[in-house]
Design an enzyme around this catalytic site. Structure first.
Site, PDB file in Angstrom:
ATOM      1  N   SER A 125      30.279  46.305  42.303  1.00  0.00           N
ATOM      2  CA  SER A 125      31.157  46.010  41.172  1.00  0.00           C
ATOM      3  C   SER A 125      31.318  47.237  40.290  1.00  0.00           C
ATOM      4  CB  SER A 125      30.518  44.876  40.369  1.00  0.00           C
ATOM      5  OG  SER A 125      31.143  44.723  39.126  1.00  0.00           O
ATOM      6  N   TYR A 150      22.696  40.212  36.179  1.00  0.00           N
ATOM      7  CA  TYR A 150      23.674  40.208  37.280  1.00  0.00           C
ATOM      8  C   TYR A 150      24.098  41.640  37.615  1.00  0.00           C
ATOM      9  CZ  TYR A 150      28.259  40.529  39.307  1.00  0.00           C
ATOM     10  OH  TYR A 150      29.309  40.935  40.077  1.00  0.00           O
ATOM     11  N   LYS A 154      23.458  44.358  41.120  1.00  0.00           N
ATOM     12  CA  LYS A 154      24.415  45.191  41.869  1.00  0.00           C
ATOM     13  C   LYS A 154      23.922  46.647  41.914  1.00  0.00           C
ATOM     14  CE  LYS A 154      27.283  41.940  42.917  1.00  0.00           C
ATOM     15  NZ  LYS A 154      27.209  41.403  44.287  1.00  0.00           N
TER      16      LYS A 154
HETATM   17  C1  WQD Z   1      38.453  40.276  31.569  1.00  0.00           C
HETATM   18  C2  WQD Z   1      38.930  40.595  30.159  1.00  0.00           C
HETATM   19  C3  WQD Z   1      37.464  39.744  28.470  1.00  0.00           C
HETATM   20  C4  WQD Z   1      38.117  35.496  29.190  1.00  0.00           C
HETATM   21  C5  WQD Z   1      33.370  40.127  34.866  1.00  0.00           C
HETATM   22  C6  WQD Z   1      32.036  40.674  35.246  1.00  0.00           C
HETATM   23  C7  WQD Z   1      32.178  41.629  36.371  1.00  0.00           C
HETATM   24  C8  WQD Z   1      32.880  41.014  37.548  1.00  0.00           C
HETATM   25  C9  WQD Z   1      34.105  40.267  37.143  1.00  0.00           C
HETATM   26  C10 WQD Z   1      31.991  39.218  38.943  1.00  0.00           C
HETATM   27  C11 WQD Z   1      37.796  41.026  29.236  1.00  0.00           C
HETATM   28  C12 WQD Z   1      38.810  39.079  28.394  1.00  0.00           C
HETATM   29  C13 WQD Z   1      38.142  36.872  29.245  1.00  0.00           C
HETATM   30  C14 WQD Z   1      38.737  34.859  28.086  1.00  0.00           C
HETATM   31  C15 WQD Z   1      39.371  37.006  27.221  1.00  0.00           C
HETATM   32  N1  WQD Z   1      31.922  40.298  38.283  1.00  0.00           N
HETATM   33  N2  WQD Z   1      38.767  37.612  28.284  1.00  0.00           N
HETATM   34  N3  WQD Z   1      39.346  35.644  27.146  1.00  0.00           N
HETATM   35  O1  WQD Z   1      34.284  40.729  32.000  1.00  0.00           O
HETATM   36  O2  WQD Z   1      35.860  42.376  33.072  1.00  0.00           O
HETATM   37  O3  WQD Z   1      34.209  41.202  34.449  1.00  0.00           O
HETATM   38  O4  WQD Z   1      33.916  39.478  35.986  1.00  0.00           O
HETATM   39  O5  WQD Z   1      31.555  38.697  39.787  1.00  0.00           O
HETATM   40  O6  WQD Z   1      30.950  42.102  36.729  1.00  0.00           O
HETATM   41  O7  WQD Z   1      31.470  41.324  34.136  1.00  0.00           O
HETATM   42  O8  WQD Z   1      36.126  39.937  33.595  1.00  0.00           O
HETATM   43  O9  WQD Z   1      37.745  38.095  33.618  1.00  0.00           O
HETATM   44  O10 WQD Z   1      35.594  37.833  32.302  1.00  0.00           O
HETATM   45  O11 WQD Z   1      37.350  39.404  31.485  1.00  0.00           O
HETATM   46  O12 WQD Z   1      39.940  37.669  26.339  1.00  0.00           O
HETATM   47  O13 WQD Z   1      38.730  33.637  27.960  1.00  0.00           O
HETATM   48  O14 WQD Z   1      39.459  39.392  29.600  1.00  0.00           O
HETATM   49  O15 WQD Z   1      36.944  39.967  27.186  1.00  0.00           O
HETATM   50  O16 WQD Z   1      38.307  41.973  28.359  1.00  0.00           O
HETATM   51  P1  WQD Z   1      35.096  41.114  33.148  1.00  0.00           P
HETATM   52  P2  WQD Z   1      36.687  38.724  32.787  1.00  0.00           P
END
Ligand code: WQD
Length: 343
Positions: A125, A150, A154
């Protein structure tokens, strides 16, 4: 053609990869304990490709079962290892659950191949980069201290793989560092099945749009980005699945870089949360309700990948853009409404 073991093959990325492997002429064999996936996915795969994949349900933490399986399947030449726990927040509350599951399964698989040649593709990741100092981030950027157990699984798994490959030349290993996988297969027969309230942005958007959740909260609009919301490199899950086929092919050919290598798998472009919301509305015609909330703990401000190494050395490039990611995610959410799989 070669048999490829796909662990976690009924999961989100795993199921899309099984489809791409079959369509490329491989014979994927799935192991999954169904802890976060639905057995019905096998039939969905059959509807897409005409082939129901061979499936084995057991836990990869069971060392004897892994050894028996490998002994019973001598024609497997490659492994794509997806099976792992992946919820960031849960890993903070239950770190031992994450370390136990994600490490024992990996080590059992590697151990079962001591002395036997095997091609191995690992799901890593972009979380290993934390907030990079330079964007787009290249594979040579330093790995930062993980923000969660988590993320740490990785990072440490990458170290385990690099050290194993350095010590033992029967292992040919590639770690793929995924950016943010979203979207679904164009058939809308497979896609993401989040457990409970989605923590990730795109499944929350689609569930909010279909009326299953309330308004979306944008986590922070005071970041140092053009519109103030955080930026990520969203990658269509079908493109991501194809990267695994490319990795297996490179390993089969012999990777000139040696028997351990790392690739960024993203589009090379970043989109902010607000841009993703606009892209969803623009490509589906569905209006979203959203509100601005505080930043989410542990989030980085902005990250997107330099994907030139993947293009030149892996021979892989993302083809689908953010509109297609949103359209396919929405089509899948609508399909699920009428055809509920596990929830
Ligand atoms: C994306 C953006 C949030 C939800 C995570 C893990 C990573 C990977 C994928 C998985 C961010 C914003 C989110 C919401 C929002 N691993 N957001 N409102 O955090 O980049 O990555 O998932 O197996 O290791 O950390 O992805 O989709 O959660 O967020 O504003 O309701 O959307 O703050 O900027 P992230 P995400």
């Amino acid at each position: 053609m070669a048999e490829i073991l796909v662990t976690g093959g009924t999961g989100y990325i795993g199921s899309h990869t099984v489809v791409e492997l079959q369509q490329a002429g491989y014979t994927p064999v799935i192991i999954d304990n169904l802890s976060n996936s639905d057995i019905g996915v096998l039939e969905q795969i059959r509807k897409i490709t005409g082939i129901k994949p061979e499936f084995h349900q057991f836990d990869l933490c069971d060392e004897a079962a892994v050894r028996q399986f490998i002994a019973d399947h001598p024609s497997i030449t490659g492994i794509i290892h997806f099976a792992a726990y992946k919820a960031v927040g849960e890993s903070v509350r239950e770190p031992l659950k994450y370390y136990h599951n994600n490490f024992f399964s990996l080590i059992n698989l590697l151990n079962a191949y001591q002395g036997k040649p095997v091609n191995f593709v690992f799901s890593s990741s972009c979380t290993v980069y934390g907030q990079p100092d330079k964007l787009p981030v290249t594979e040579a950027a330093p790995v930062k201290r993980a923000e969660s157990p988590y993320g740490n699984t990785k990072q440490i798994a990458e170290e385990i793989l690099a050290e194993t490959a350095a010590a033992l030349n029967n292992y040919n290993i590639i770690s793929l560092r995924y950016f943010n996988p979203v979207g679904a297969h164009e058939s809308a027969l497979i896609g993401e099945l989040p457990l409970g309230v989605p923590q990730n942005l795109v499944p929350f958007i689609t569930q909010s749009a279909i009326g299953k959740r309330g308004p979306i909260t944008v986590f922070g609009n005071d970041y140092n980005t053009p519109d103030g919301s955080a930026i990520r490199d969203y990658i269509h899950v079908v493109d991501l699945a194809k990267a695994h086929v490319a990795a297996i092919r490179l390993l089969e050919k012999g990777n000139p870089n040696g028997n351990y290598d790392v690739f960024n798998i993203g589009t090379g472009r970043g989109n902010s949360v607000l841009e993703v919301i606009k892209a969803f509305e623009g490509s589906t015609g569905v209006k979203l309700n959203y509100q601005i909330g505080p930043r989410r703990a542990g989030d980085v401000e902005q990250v997107w990948g330099d994907v030139s190494k993947s293009a030149t050395e892996l021979g892989w490039k993302a083809e689908l853009g953010i509109e297609e990611m949103m359209r396919s995610a929405w089509k899948w959410e609508q399909y699920l409404k009428d055809n509920p799989l596990k929830d």
